[in-house]
Design an enzyme around this catalytic site. Structure first.
Site, PDB file in Angstrom:
ATOM      1  N   HIS A 258       0.817  -1.211   0.000  1.00  0.00           N
ATOM      2  CA  HIS A 258       0.000   0.000   0.000  1.00  0.00           C
ATOM      3  C   HIS A 258       0.854   1.265   0.000  1.00  0.00           C
ATOM      4  O   HIS A 258       0.420   2.308  -0.496  1.00  0.00           O
ATOM      5  CB  HIS A 258      -0.957  -0.011   1.187  1.00  0.00           C
ATOM      6  CG  HIS A 258      -2.065  -0.996   1.039  1.00  0.00           C
ATOM      7  ND1 HIS A 258      -2.812  -1.472   2.100  1.00  0.00           N
ATOM      8  CD2 HIS A 258      -2.558  -1.614  -0.065  1.00  0.00           C
ATOM      9  CE1 HIS A 258      -3.714  -2.326   1.659  1.00  0.00           C
ATOM     10  NE2 HIS A 258      -3.583  -2.426   0.351  1.00  0.00           N
ATOM     11  N   HIS A 388      -4.515  -5.632 -10.954  1.00  0.00           N
ATOM     12  CA  HIS A 388      -3.163  -5.225 -10.567  1.00  0.00           C
ATOM     13  C   HIS A 388      -2.153  -5.506 -11.673  1.00  0.00           C
ATOM     14  O   HIS A 388      -1.313  -4.662 -12.009  1.00  0.00           O
ATOM     15  CB  HIS A 388      -2.728  -5.965  -9.296  1.00  0.00           C
ATOM     16  CG  HIS A 388      -3.388  -5.502  -8.053  1.00  0.00           C
ATOM     17  ND1 HIS A 388      -3.099  -4.298  -7.460  1.00  0.00           N
ATOM     18  CD2 HIS A 388      -4.326  -6.094  -7.264  1.00  0.00           C
ATOM     19  CE1 HIS A 388      -3.832  -4.158  -6.366  1.00  0.00           C
ATOM     20  NE2 HIS A 388      -4.572  -5.231  -6.227  1.00  0.00           N
TER      21      HIS A 388
END
Length: 414
Positions: A258, A388
Site C-alpha cells: 500500500h 493489478h
C-alpha cells in the site's frame, strides 16, 4: 521456475523503456486481456477463473471483482484490444441492476443469484464503483454518467467526513452503524478513484478530496511512523496498533504494497496539480524506498506481505500485487528521469515477476507463491483478477504520470 539469484543481472526485456521491454509488456498485456475474457458468462455477473482459465464452481459475485473487470476492460478498449465492449457492458449492467441496492441505496458487497450474501456497505467497494464509472466514461460508455453521479452522491452522503478529510469505512445494509473502524486501504483506493473521476469529468471536488486524503497519510502519519503506514485507525483517526482483522484483507501492522500504491498516487496527484514546487517527489520516494528496504526478501526475492510497526516481517507470504504496485511507482520515478537505484529496483522486480508470477503460456499472473517460489493456492483460488497485473504492464508504456487513458489509444492494437 528459475531459482532466485540476487547476483544474476536482469535481461534486456526487464530494462525500463527499451524496445525489447516495451514489446514484452505489450505481449503480456494482450495475454492478460485474452485470458480474462473467459470471465464473461451468459447469465448475470462474471466467472472467477482457475489457473487454466476455466470457471470456478461458485456463483458468488463480489463488488470489487465486478468493478475491477469493468475498469480493466475499459483500459483494454481504449488500448485497442478487440471484444472489450461486451465485458464492460456486462459489468455495467450488473452493477446497476444487481449490486445497486434499490431498497436502501448504495452498492451491495456480495450476491449469489438473487440472494444477498453480504449486504454490508463498504467504502472500499463504493470507491471501486466510482473507479469503474470513471473508467467507463473515459472509454465512452453510455451509462457511465448515471453510475458516476449515483455513487458520488452516496460517497458524499455516507462516507466522506469533511472535518477529517477522509472516508469512513463501513455501514450495515440499511446504513445503520456497523463499526467505528477506520482504515487506510479504502482511502488509498479512494484516491485512485477520485483522481480517475477527476480525469474523466474535470470536477475539482474529486481532486481536492484526493489531496486531503494524501495530506493525512503522507503529510501527517508517514513522518510520525518512520515512513511505514499503519493500516488501521480508531473512530477519531488515531492509529490502532492492536487491531487485527482478517489476515488477508485487514492484517495487523503495515502493508508495504500500500505504500507503493499511495506513493504512485501522490505523484499522479502532484502531476494533475501542475507539479508544484513542494515535497511530493521526495515524500513519494521516501515511502517507496522504506517499503522496498523493509519488505524485499533478500534470500528468496519477492516482497513480504505485512510488516510490524518496526519494519520487521510479520506475514512473510509473497503475493503478486505488491510486486505490481512497486513496478508502477518505480516506473513513475523513471519517467521523471530516475536514478540508477530506481532503475535497478525496477528491473529486479520485473525479473522476479517474470520468473515466478507471470503465466507466459496461458496468460494472467499467479497470485501467490510458496517458499520455493512455486505457484500455490492457500489464500487465493485461481487467478483472482486482472486489475493489478495488467496495470503493471500498461503503466510503464505510458509516458506520463497522469491521464494514462490519453495515451492508450492503439497501444495494443495488432
Amino acid at each position: 521456475m528459475t531459482a532466485y539469484d540476487p547476483a544474476r543481472p536482469p535481461a534486456p526485456r526487464h530494462q525500463f523503456n527499451t524496445a525489447e521491454h516495451r514489446d514484452w509488456l505489450r505481449a503480456d498485456a494482450r495475454r492478460q486481456f485474452a485470458f480474462f475474457k473467459a470471465s464473461s458468462r451468459s447469465r448475470d455477473g462474471y466467472h472467477l477463473l482457475d489457473h487454466d482459465g476455466q470457471p470456478l464452481k461458485t456463483d458468488v459475485q463480489e463488488l470489487h471483482t465486478t468493478t475491477r473487470l469493468v475498469h480493466s476492460y475499459a483500459l483494454g478498449k481504449l488500448a485497442g484490444v478487440p471484444g472489450c465492449e461486451a465485458i464492460i457492458d456486462h459489468g455495467m449492467a450488473y452493477l446497476w441492476g444487481h449490486h445497486r441496492d434499490c431498497d436502501h441505496g448504495g452498492y451491495l458487497w456480495a450476491l449469489n443469484g438473487p440472494k444477498v450474501t453480504n449486504g454490508r456497505k463498504l467504502a472500499y467497494g463504493h470507491v471501486f464503483v466510482l473507479l469503474a464509472g470513471a473508467s467507463a466514461k473515459l472509454a465512452g460508455h453510455s451509462d457511465a454518467d448515471r453510475l458516476l453521479d449515483d455513487v458520488t452522491a452516496i460517497l458524499e452522503r455516507h462516507y466522506w467526513k469533511d472535518d477529517a478529510g477522509l472516508f469512513a469505512d463501513e455501514w450495515a445494509r440499511d446504513w445503520s452503524p456497523f463499526s467505528t473502524y477506520r482504515g487506510m486501504n479504502a482511502n488509498m483506493h479512494g484516491v485512485e478513484a477520485l483522481l480517475t473521476a477527476y480525469e474523466a469529468t474535470g470536477r475539482e471536488r474529486y481532486r481536492q478530496q484526493a489531496g486531503r486524503i494524501l495530506d493525512f497519510f503522507v503529510g501527517k502519519i508517514a513522518p510520525l511512523e518512520n515512513w511505514r503506514l499503519p493500516e488501521h485507525y480508531t473512530g477519531d483517526w488515531q492509529v490502532d496498533r492492536d487491531y487485527a482483522g482478517n489476515p488477508m484483507f485487514r492484517p495487523a501492522g503495515t502493508t508495504p504494497g500500500h505504500s507503493f500504491e499511495l506513493a504512485r498516487l501522490l505523484l499522479q496527484y502532484w502531476d494533475l496539480s501542475g507539479r508544484p514546487d513542494d515535497a511530493s517527489r521526495d515524500a513519494a520516494w521516501t515511502l517507496t524506498e522504506q517499503a522496498l528496504t523493509d519488505a524485499w526478501d533478500q534470500q528468496k526475492g519477492g516482497l513480504f506481505y505485512t510488516l510490524d510497526f518496526d519494519g520487521s516481517p510479520a506475514i512473510c507470504d509473497r503475493y503478486w500485487w505488491p510486486v505490481t504496485e512497486a513496478i508502477g511507482v518505480l516506473a513513475s520515478f523513471l519517467k521523471l528521469g530516475g536514478s540508477s537505484a530506481q532503475r535497478d529496483w525496477y528491473a529486479r522486480l520485473w525479473q522476479f515477476a517474470d520468473e515466478h508470477f507471470m503465466d507466459h503460456d496461458r496468460g494472467g499472473w499467479y497470485p501467490e507463491i510458496d517458499s520455493q517460489g512455486q505457484p500455490t493456492a492457500t489464500q487465493f483460488m485461481g487467478k483472482p483478477d486482472i486489475y493489478h497485473s495488467v496495470q503493471a504492464s500498461l503503466f510503464p508504456l505510458i509516458p506520463t504520470l497522469s491521464r494514462m487513458t490519453d495515451h492508450l489509444p492503439g497501444l495494443l492494437r495488432d
